[in-house]
Design a protein around this motif. Structure first.
Motif, short mmCIF file in Angstrom:
data_model
loop_
_atom_site.label_atom_id
_atom_site.label_comp_id
_atom_site.label_asym_id
_atom_site.label_seq_id
_atom_site.Cartn_x
_atom_site.Cartn_y
_atom_site.Cartn_z
N THR A 175 0.86 -1.18 0.00
CA THR A 175 0.00 0.00 0.00
C THR A 175 0.90 1.23 0.00
O THR A 175 2.02 1.19 0.50
N ILE A 176 0.39 2.30 -0.57
CA ILE A 176 1.14 3.54 -0.71
C ILE A 176 0.33 4.65 -0.06
O ILE A 176 -0.84 4.86 -0.42
N THR A 177 0.92 5.33 0.91
CA THR A 177 0.21 6.45 1.54
C THR A 177 0.14 7.61 0.55
O THR A 177 0.87 7.65 -0.44
N GLN A 178 -0.72 8.57 0.85
CA GLN A 178 -0.84 9.75 -0.03
C GLN A 178 0.46 10.53 -0.08
O GLN A 178 0.84 11.03 -1.14
N ALA A 179 1.17 10.63 1.04
CA ALA A 179 2.45 11.35 1.06
C ALA A 179 3.47 10.65 0.16
O ALA A 179 4.20 11.31 -0.61
N ALA A 180 3.53 9.33 0.21
CA ALA A 180 4.45 8.58 -0.65
C ALA A 180 4.03 8.69 -2.11
O ALA A 180 4.87 8.85 -2.99
N GLU A 181 2.74 8.64 -2.36
CA GLU A 181 2.23 8.78 -3.73
C GLU A 181 2.67 10.11 -4.33
O GLU A 181 3.17 10.16 -5.46
N ARG A 182 2.53 11.19 -3.58
CA ARG A 182 2.94 12.52 -4.08
C ARG A 182 4.44 12.57 -4.35
O ARG A 182 4.87 13.08 -5.38
N GLN A 183 5.24 12.02 -3.44
CA GLN A 183 6.70 12.07 -3.61
C GLN A 183 7.15 11.20 -4.78
O GLN A 183 8.01 11.60 -5.55
N ILE A 184 6.59 10.02 -4.92
CA ILE A 184 6.94 9.15 -6.04
C ILE A 184 6.57 9.82 -7.35
O ILE A 184 7.37 9.83 -8.30
N ALA A 185 5.38 10.41 -7.43
CA ALA A 185 4.96 11.10 -8.65
C ALA A 185 5.90 12.27 -8.97
O ALA A 185 6.26 12.48 -10.13
N ARG A 186 6.32 13.03 -7.94
CA ARG A 186 7.27 14.14 -8.16
C ARG A 186 8.60 13.63 -8.71
O ARG A 186 9.16 14.20 -9.64
N LEU A 187 9.12 12.56 -8.10
CA LEU A 187 10.39 12.00 -8.57
C LEU A 187 10.29 11.48 -10.00
O LEU A 187 11.19 11.71 -10.82
N MET A 188 9.20 10.79 -10.30
CA MET A 188 9.00 10.27 -11.65
C MET A 188 8.94 11.40 -12.67
O MET A 188 9.58 11.32 -13.73
N ALA A 189 8.20 12.45 -12.36
CA ALA A 189 8.05 13.58 -13.29
C ALA A 189 9.38 14.31 -13.49
O ALA A 189 9.73 14.69 -14.61
N ALA A 190 10.14 14.47 -12.41
CA ALA A 190 11.41 15.20 -12.50
C ALA A 190 12.43 14.48 -13.37
O ALA A 190 13.26 15.12 -14.02
N LYS A 191 12.39 13.16 -13.40
CA LYS A 191 13.37 12.37 -14.16
C LYS A 191 12.76 11.65 -15.36
O LYS A 191 13.43 10.82 -15.97
N SER A 192 11.52 11.95 -15.69
CA SER A 192 10.81 11.28 -16.79
C SER A 192 10.91 9.75 -16.67
O SER A 192 11.16 9.05 -17.64
N ALA A 193 10.73 9.27 -15.47
CA ALA A 193 10.80 7.83 -15.20
C ALA A 193 9.41 7.21 -15.28
O ALA A 193 8.41 7.89 -15.09
#
Length: 126
Positions: free
Chosen positions: A11-29
């Motif tokens: 399971t992914i908390t909302q805080a982790a979801e936001r951080q993962i999405a930010r990291l993915m967007a920043a590096k086009s991952a």
């Protein structure tokens, strides 16, 4: 690979979801790959890396704009884990609340598991 139909392996908390999405967007991952490796005081350490694509055998968990890829060798050890992201005064980072952990080092950087076939506290073979 080690999933139960209709049940997410992590399971992914909302805080982790936001951080993962930010990291993915920043590096086009295309996702954040999570795994395990031998190391640390307790025997095993979590690994994380941004991935361009999912590898064969990866378990893919999607939530909102976040995508977590679980490496095949780590799937049975991570099943039931909650992934969180905490921000504190001294440090910020991902936290894994894993019901499969039987021991952890004092600093929280490494863990051990008691999985069928392993002695309690023994590091699993990957």
């Amino acid at each position: 690979m080690f999933s139960i139909p209709g049940k997410s392996p992590v399971t992914i908390t909302q805080a982790a979801e936001r951080q993962i999405a930010r990291l993915m967007a920043a590096k086009s991952a295309s996702g954040l790959r999570i795994g395990l490796k031998k190391g640390g005081c307790a025997g095993m350490e979590y690994t994380m890396e941004l991935a361009e694509t999912a590898s064969p055998g990866d378990e893919v968990v999607e939530q909102g704009a976040a995508r977590v890829l679980i490496a095949p060798t780590a799937q049975m050890y991570l099943f039931g884990t909650e992934i969180d992201y905490e921000t504190g005064m001294l440090e910020s980072g991902f936290r894994f609340r894993n019901p499969n952990v039987t021991d952890a080092c004092g600093c929280g950087e490494s863990v051990s598991f008691a999985i069928a076939g392993n002695a309690a506290g023994a590091a699993p073979k990957l």
